[in-house]
Enzyme design. Sequence first.
Site, mmCIF file in Angstrom:
data_model
loop_
_atom_site.group_PDB
_atom_site.id
_atom_site.type_symbol
_atom_site.label_atom_id
_atom_site.label_comp_id
_atom_site.label_asym_id
_atom_site.label_seq_id
_atom_site.Cartn_x
_atom_site.Cartn_y
_atom_site.Cartn_z
ATOM 1 C CE LYS A 202 -3.699 2.356 2.532
ATOM 2 N NZ LYS A 202 -4.592 2.311 3.721
ATOM 3 C CD GLU A 239 6.085 -3.805 3.669
ATOM 4 O OE1 GLU A 239 5.477 -4.643 4.372
ATOM 5 O OE2 GLU A 239 6.489 -2.718 4.107
ATOM 6 C CE LYS A 254 -6.448 1.939 -0.646
ATOM 7 N NZ LYS A 254 -7.126 1.959 0.677
#
Length: 333
Positions: A202, A239, A254
Amino acid sequence: MTTSLPRPGRVRPRRLRTTTAMRRLTAETRLHPAELVLPLFVREGLTDARPIASMPGVLQHTRDSLKGAVSDAAAAGLGGVMLFAIPEVRDAVGSQATAPDGILNLAIADAVAEAGDALVVQADLCLDEFTDHGHCGVLTPAGAVDNDATLVRYAEMALAQAAAGAHLVGLSGMMDGQVGVVRDALDDAGHDQVAVLAYAAKYASAFYGPFRDAVESQLEGDRRTYQMDPANRREAAREVAIDIAEGADVVMVKPAMSYLDVLADVAAVSTVPVSAYQVSGEYAMIEAAAAHGWIERERAILESVLSIRRAGADHVLTYFATELAAWLAEEKS
């Protein structure tokens, strides 16, 4: 020695584009309503649904109007709904996020009762909508986001959402260790069947602006100390690997459209389903351009969501989901 060239017309890729039926037959990527998830906002204290000015066609729902939107999503054959909530009262630790009668937990129960098993009812697990400072976590006295103190709140929030009936919790806060802590909390409390969606990659994006209008964000400043730097591509793989190792059932990229390279990277290596979020700013740009007559709205929507699927997303969160599903049904019929 001369090389003979193929006669003109021997190799013609256009043969596979000649008719609608031919293009349909040879399409490499398809859209299906079950791959779409509809984000929904519910606001405490409303008597009527309220339009969001920066997101034409999207509403802040009442609990009653939310039920109608959930019912429509189920009838359209969507894969799920993702719930976000706006409380009337906020504080430094986001107390309403874990209150059994908090607006998000009530909305989860409403959606589950309305949809049954027809939809995966997903809930945003983050504190930003519930805090008076607008950050995704608890703050230190110096004003920094306290990662580990925030994890305690996330675990409590996960248990509240599971108790309300959530099928999946969406960890969107980008705290280190959030997946493992939430997974352990759910399992230890007997909620081992509740799935965890990790917003693994994100980014700290400008494209979240209209969303912050939708949730009436109290944020001053930015979230660059915990959301990813838009300059970084390889970091996303790290991640994602961490979140999968900690027990994520689904991982997310995202925003979607500005990060299709990252999405393709993640899809190529992920051992769990990959989600992508066509965020509020991406939605608003399409709506604004279409409203000015600069682009064909329906074609732009279809193309944008198709691009996200083509890059590798197994399912797409998009505010166009219910409308798009209706178009797909018409095309099929």
